[in-house]
Write a protein that holds these residues in place. Structure first.
Motif, PDB file in Angstrom:
ATOM      1  N   ARG A 121      10.056  20.377  25.190  1.00 38.17           N
ATOM      2  CA  ARG A 121       9.949  21.501  26.127  1.00 38.17           C
ATOM      3  C   ARG A 121       9.632  20.971  27.514  1.00 38.17           C
ATOM      4  NH1 ARG A 121       6.044  26.184  24.596  1.00 38.17           N
ATOM      5  NH2 ARG A 121       4.754  24.461  23.847  1.00 38.17           N
ATOM      6  N   THR A 122      10.394  21.447  28.492  1.00 37.86           N
ATOM      7  CA  THR A 122      10.173  21.084  29.882  1.00 37.86           C
ATOM      8  C   THR A 122      10.165  22.366  30.704  1.00 37.86           C
ATOM      9  OG1 THR A 122      11.341  18.986  29.551  1.00 37.86           O
ATOM     10  CG2 THR A 122      10.989  19.716  31.825  1.00 37.86           C
ATOM     11  N   GLY A 123       9.061  22.624  31.366  1.00 37.72           N
ATOM     12  CA  GLY A 123       8.965  23.845  32.151  1.00 37.72           C
ATOM     13  C   GLY A 123       9.086  25.101  31.312  1.00 37.72           C
ATOM     14  N   GLY A 124       8.639  25.024  30.074  1.00 38.65           N
ATOM     15  CA  GLY A 124       8.689  26.178  29.193  1.00 38.65           C
ATOM     16  C   GLY A 124      10.009  26.364  28.477  1.00 38.65           C
ATOM     17  N   ARG A 125      11.005  25.561  28.831  1.00 38.02           N
ATOM     18  CA  ARG A 125      12.313  25.676  28.201  1.00 38.02           C
ATOM     19  C   ARG A 125      12.498  24.562  27.181  1.00 38.02           C
ATOM     20  NH1 ARG A 125      16.036  28.919  30.222  1.00 38.02           N
ATOM     21  NH2 ARG A 125      17.731  27.592  29.450  1.00 38.02           N
ATOM     22  N   GLY A 126      13.194  24.905  26.105  1.00 39.39           N
ATOM     23  CA  GLY A 126      13.473  23.911  25.087  1.00 39.39           C
ATOM     24  C   GLY A 126      14.751  23.163  25.419  1.00 39.39           C
ATOM     25  N   ALA A 127      14.752  21.860  25.149  1.00 37.01           N
ATOM     26  CA  ALA A 127      15.921  21.046  25.480  1.00 37.01           C
ATOM     27  C   ALA A 127      16.175  20.037  24.385  1.00 37.01           C
ATOM     28  CB  ALA A 127      15.715  20.327  26.814  1.00 37.01           C
ATOM     29  N   MET A 128      17.446  19.755  24.158  1.00 35.34           N
ATOM     30  CA  MET A 128      17.852  18.691  23.258  1.00 35.34           C
ATOM     31  C   MET A 128      18.199  17.485  24.113  1.00 35.34           C
ATOM     32  SD  MET A 128      20.940  18.517  20.433  1.00 35.34           S
ATOM     33  CE  MET A 128      20.102  19.600  19.270  1.00 35.34           C
ATOM     34  N   VAL A 129      17.479  16.394  23.896  1.00 33.31           N
ATOM     35  CA  VAL A 129      17.690  15.182  24.689  1.00 33.31           C
ATOM     36  C   VAL A 129      18.845  14.425  24.057  1.00 33.31           C
ATOM     37  CG1 VAL A 129      16.618  13.122  25.655  1.00 33.31           C
ATOM     38  CG2 VAL A 129      15.238  15.165  25.198  1.00 33.31           C
ATOM     39  N   GLY A 130      20.060  14.720  24.510  1.00 31.09           N
ATOM     40  CA  GLY A 130      21.248  14.144  23.890  1.00 31.09           C
ATOM     41  C   GLY A 130      21.537  12.719  24.313  1.00 31.09           C
ATOM     42  N   PHE A 131      21.076  12.325  25.505  1.00 28.97           N
ATOM     43  CA  PHE A 131      21.359  10.987  25.988  1.00 28.97           C
ATOM     44  C   PHE A 131      20.080  10.364  26.545  1.00 28.97           C
ATOM     45  CE2 PHE A 131      25.428  13.047  26.002  1.00 28.97           C
ATOM     46  CZ  PHE A 131      26.237  12.066  25.454  1.00 28.97           C
ATOM     47  N   GLY A 132      20.035   9.048  26.475  1.00 31.78           N
ATOM     48  CA  GLY A 132      18.877   8.339  26.977  1.00 31.78           C
ATOM     49  C   GLY A 132      18.041   7.799  25.836  1.00 31.78           C
ATOM     50  N   THR A 133      17.326   6.748  26.106  1.00 32.00           N
ATOM     51  CA  THR A 133      16.471   6.094  25.128  1.00 32.00           C
ATOM     52  C   THR A 133      15.044   6.144  25.640  1.00 32.00           C
ATOM     53  OG1 THR A 133      18.295   4.624  24.550  1.00 32.00           O
ATOM     54  CG2 THR A 133      16.107   3.973  23.838  1.00 32.00           C
ATOM     55  N   ARG A 134      14.145   6.712  24.850  1.00 30.98           N
ATOM     56  CA  ARG A 134      12.767   6.919  25.299  1.00 30.98           C
ATOM     57  C   ARG A 134      11.822   5.936  24.620  1.00 30.98           C
ATOM     58  NH1 ARG A 134      10.375  12.840  25.429  1.00 30.98           N
ATOM     59  NH2 ARG A 134      12.083  12.889  26.928  1.00 30.98           N
ATOM     60  N   VAL A 135      11.083   5.212  25.438  1.00 33.64           N
ATOM     61  CA  VAL A 135      10.063   4.298  24.937  1.00 33.64           C
ATOM     62  C   VAL A 135       8.750   5.059  24.800  1.00 33.64           C
ATOM     63  CG1 VAL A 135       8.705   2.245  25.474  1.00 33.64           C
ATOM     64  CG2 VAL A 135      11.172   2.262  25.925  1.00 33.64           C
ATOM     65  N   VAL A 136       8.121   4.935  23.636  1.00 35.78           N
ATOM     66  CA  VAL A 136       6.823   5.546  23.380  1.00 35.78           C
ATOM     67  C   VAL A 136       5.827   4.428  23.134  1.00 35.78           C
ATOM     68  CG1 VAL A 136       5.479   6.996  21.802  1.00 35.78           C
ATOM     69  CG2 VAL A 136       7.817   7.642  22.389  1.00 35.78           C
ATOM     70  N   THR A 137       4.695   4.487  23.798  1.00 37.08           N
ATOM     71  CA  THR A 137       3.621   3.530  23.536  1.00 37.08           C
ATOM     72  C   THR A 137       2.346   4.291  23.220  1.00 37.08           C
ATOM     73  OG1 THR A 137       2.991   3.372  25.871  1.00 37.08           O
ATOM     74  CG2 THR A 137       4.636   1.809  25.065  1.00 37.08           C
ATOM     75  N   SER A 138       1.478   3.670  22.419  1.00 38.07           N
ATOM     76  CA  SER A 138       0.253   4.337  22.002  1.00 38.07           C
ATOM     77  C   SER A 138      -0.825   3.309  21.723  1.00 38.07           C
ATOM     78  CB  SER A 138       0.523   5.171  20.730  1.00 38.07           C
ATOM     79  OG  SER A 138      -0.606   5.960  20.387  1.00 38.07           O
ATOM     80  N   ALA A 139      -2.046   3.811  21.604  1.00 36.25           N
ATOM     81  CA  ALA A 139      -3.197   2.991  21.216  1.00 36.25           C
ATOM     82  C   ALA A 139      -3.333   1.748  22.091  1.00 36.25           C
ATOM     83  CB  ALA A 139      -3.090   2.607  19.747  1.00 36.25           C
ATOM     84  N   GLY A 140      -3.322   1.975  23.401  1.00 35.24           N
ATOM     85  CA  GLY A 140      -3.520   0.870  24.330  1.00 35.24           C
ATOM     86  C   GLY A 140      -2.429  -0.166  24.316  1.00 35.24           C
ATOM     87  N   GLY A 141      -1.242   0.227  23.875  1.00 40.11           N
ATOM     88  CA  GLY A 141      -0.123  -0.704  23.848  1.00 40.11           C
ATOM     89  C   GLY A 141       0.002  -1.472  22.549  1.00 40.11           C
ATOM     90  N   SER A 142      -0.845  -1.184  21.559  1.00 39.87           N
ATOM     91  CA  SER A 142      -0.738  -1.890  20.282  1.00 39.87           C
ATOM     92  C   SER A 142       0.400  -1.349  19.428  1.00 39.87           C
ATOM     93  CB  SER A 142      -2.049  -1.792  19.500  1.00 39.87           C
ATOM     94  OG  SER A 142      -2.333  -0.447  19.148  1.00 39.87           O
ATOM     95  N   LEU A 143       0.968  -0.204  19.826  1.00 38.35           N
ATOM     96  CA  LEU A 143       2.127   0.353  19.134  1.00 38.35           C
ATOM     97  C   LEU A 143       3.189   0.748  20.145  1.00 38.35           C
ATOM     98  CD1 LEU A 143       2.441   2.679  16.131  1.00 38.35           C
ATOM     99  CD2 LEU A 143       3.435   3.452  18.277  1.00 38.35           C
ATOM    100  N   GLY A 144       4.422   0.395  19.837  1.00 45.08           N
ATOM    101  CA  GLY A 144       5.563   0.804  20.639  1.00 45.08           C
ATOM    102  C   GLY A 144       6.628   1.363  19.723  1.00 45.08           C
ATOM    103  N   ALA A 145       7.421   2.270  20.244  1.00 46.62           N
ATOM    104  CA  ALA A 145       8.470   2.875  19.431  1.00 46.62           C
ATOM    105  C   ALA A 145       9.597   3.321  20.329  1.00 46.62           C
ATOM    106  CB  ALA A 145       7.927   4.049  18.624  1.00 46.62           C
ATOM    107  N   LEU A 146      10.720   3.644  19.696  1.00 46.55           N
ATOM    108  CA  LEU A 146      11.907   4.039  20.431  1.00 46.55           C
ATOM    109  C   LEU A 146      12.460   5.321  19.846  1.00 46.55           C
ATOM    110  CD1 LEU A 146      13.173   2.508  22.775  1.00 46.55           C
ATOM    111  CD2 LEU A 146      14.935   1.731  21.217  1.00 46.55           C
ATOM    112  N   LEU A 147      12.692   6.297  20.722  1.00 44.28           N
ATOM    113  CA  LEU A 147      13.322   7.546  20.327  1.00 44.28           C
ATOM    114  C   LEU A 147      14.563   7.740  21.189  1.00 44.28           C
ATOM    115  CD1 LEU A 147      10.127   9.797  20.205  1.00 44.28           C
ATOM    116  CD2 LEU A 147      11.346   8.854  18.234  1.00 44.28           C
TER     117      LEU A 147
END
Length: 488
Positions: free
Chosen positions: A401-427
């Motif tokens: 959701r962005t600005g209250g609207r729902g969106a399907m992220v069809g393109f692009g690769t998103r990097v997710v990091t957590s726990a102070g950088g001890s975990l990384g992931a790709l969506l």
């Protein structure tokens, strides 16, 4: 007494044996040769899901022909920002691959030169294609691209597409000789072999059933799918590159950064032919533009593919649906992924993407005759008997959701990091594998800021935000690809 579960400790644990994990592992093995690196793959071999040859279109995405990366603005001009970024990121991938080939670590047969072409149909499509070419002309990675509306020249580029084309519909083509066809499955397995030779542990048939915080790092419960035996792997750093299964793994691990995100699986189908006469008449990857009102993920393309030494043509995609998050996943994957905190996102996405929903429903109801009619928009003389319908891999589209609207992220690769950088992931999905090196360098920057100074010189060559044309030229030469700026 419960059975004693053996425990092992590693510096870096990479979950998933696809091209992203393989790329990250190779980079880490160069940066920290003293680290113990472990790769765990659920299937019997690496690169069998989204990285597999028939699970994607094999396009070395470099922004050369894809309309998705060059949208038209309201005033009719074309925004080429994404195309330039992706082109430079793909150049970073070429540099790493070439380094490994030059060192004798990697066989270059996974990549082949193939022209990349754009097809503009109708007045709007032609204007978009012309604007795209003009806006990219200044950039050296796109300088060789040619534009034509001349029917004879077009016929010399793609005879199969022009043969039998009648009527007054305007059409135009662009052509770049810089394009590639990439077998990402073969590449992935080659990278994993590099890792193994460098001392990493690459294990197949391993299912990560549980991932939890453990001190400053993480602990994974891993089950051998053949024997059923479990073990515990503790790691200072974990990367989750499990394709469609990544979001469920992060949800189960309680990673707060994915709260509110949803996921929806879409399967792709293509029409495929191996008829030698048809293959000989189409020597390139040709991308069109989405039909009016259709979503960007529906962009049609006709691709020359080489898989296991045999050439084919592939046309699509046609959307299909399966509730599985992986081709080898479970039918309950979609239902099991729904979390209370993501329900508002799911509802908002359904509400705000009615056109996409209608497109998917229409695709599911599409008949063989309708698919052949779509093919004839590219190949006017196509006969249904020459083509077979094949199913490609699963793609899990990220919902947010962005600005209250729902969106399907069809393109692009998103990097997710957590726990102070001890975990990384790709969506995310496309351009995905093509930009793996630059994306993994970005992940390393985010997860290991304290090591940035030590790693800076060794990572500089692999960054996607810098363009060294001499280095790109050298890389293309090593890989047997045409020189930068060579005539199309």
């Amino acid at each position: 007494m419960p059975p004693v579960v053996p425990t092992e400790d590693v510096d870096a644990l990479l979950v998933g044996g696809g091209v992203m994990s393989a790329t990250l592992g190779v980079l880490l093995s160069q940066l920290q040769p003293d680290w113990r690196i472990a790769v765990l793959e659920r299937l019997d071999q690496g690169g069998l899901e989204s990285s597999a040859a028939w699970m994607n279109a094999g396009t070395g995405h470099a922004g050369l022909c894809e309309f998705n990366y060059t949208p038209r603005r309201a005033d009719g001009s074309v925004d080429v920002t994404a195309a330039v970024r992706i082109g430079e990121q793909f150049a970073a991938s070429l540099r790493l691959w070439a380094d490994l080939v030059a060192a004798g670590d990697l066989d270059p047969s996974f990549v082949r030169p193939v022209a990349h072409l754009g097809l503009g149909r109708g007045a709007e499509g032609v204007a978009h294609l012309r604007g795209r070419r003009e806006a990219l002309a200044h950039h050296p990675l796109f300088a060789d691209t040619r534009f034509t509306q001349d029917r004879e020249e077009a016929a010399s580029w793609v005879p199969l597409v022009t043969r039998g084309r009648t009527g007054d519909e305007p059409f135009a083509l662009t052509r770049s000789g810089q394009g590639t066809d990439v077998d990402y499955g073969t590449l992935t397995r080659g990278l994993l072999q590099v890792l193994t030779r460098r001392g990493a542990e690459v294990s197949v048939g391993q299912h990560v059933s549980r991932l939890r915080r453990h001190g400053a790092g993480w602990a994974a419960t891993v089950t051998d799918r053949r024997s059923g035996l479990a073990r515990r792997v503790r790691a200072r750093f974990v990367f989750v590159g499990a394709g469609g299964a990544t979001l469920p793994v992060l949800q189960a691990a309680g990673v707060p950064e994915v709260r509110g995100l949803g996921a929806f699986p879409i399967s792709g189908r293509f029409l495929r032919t191996s008829d030698p006469e048809l293959v000989a008449a189409h020597r390139g990857k040709l991308y069109g533009h989405a039909a009016p009102g259709a979503p960007p993920i529906s962009v049609p393309h006709l691709d020359l593919r080489t898989v296991e030494g045999r050439e084919h043509l592939l046309f699509g995609p046609f959307a299909a649906f399966s509730p599985r998050f992986l081709r080898t996943g479970r039918r309950s994957d979609l239902l099991r992924s729904v979390r209370p905190h993501a329900v508002p996102t799911l509802l908002a996405t359904a509400r705000d993407n009615r056109a996409l929903t209608a497109h998917l429903v229409g695709q599911l109801a599409q008949t063989p005759t309708a698919r052949t009619a779509s093919l004839r928009g590219f190949v006017p003389t196509a006969r249904a008997a020459d083509w077979e319908l094949v199913t490609a891999g699963q793609r899990v589209q990220l919902l947010e959701r962005t600005g209250g609207r729902g969106a399907m992220v069809g393109f692009g690769t998103r990097v997710v990091t957590s726990a102070g950088g001890s975990l990384g992931a790709l969506l995310g999905a496309s351009p995905g594998a093509s930009t793996a090196v630059a994306v993994m360098v970005d992940l390393l920057d985010r997860c290991f800021p304290a090591r940035a100074a030590d790693w800076a010189d060794r990572l500089a060559r692999h960054r996607g935000d810098t363009l060294d044309l001499d280095a790109v030229a050298d890389a293309r030469s090593v890989l047997g690809l045409p020189a930068v700026g060579a005539a199309a």
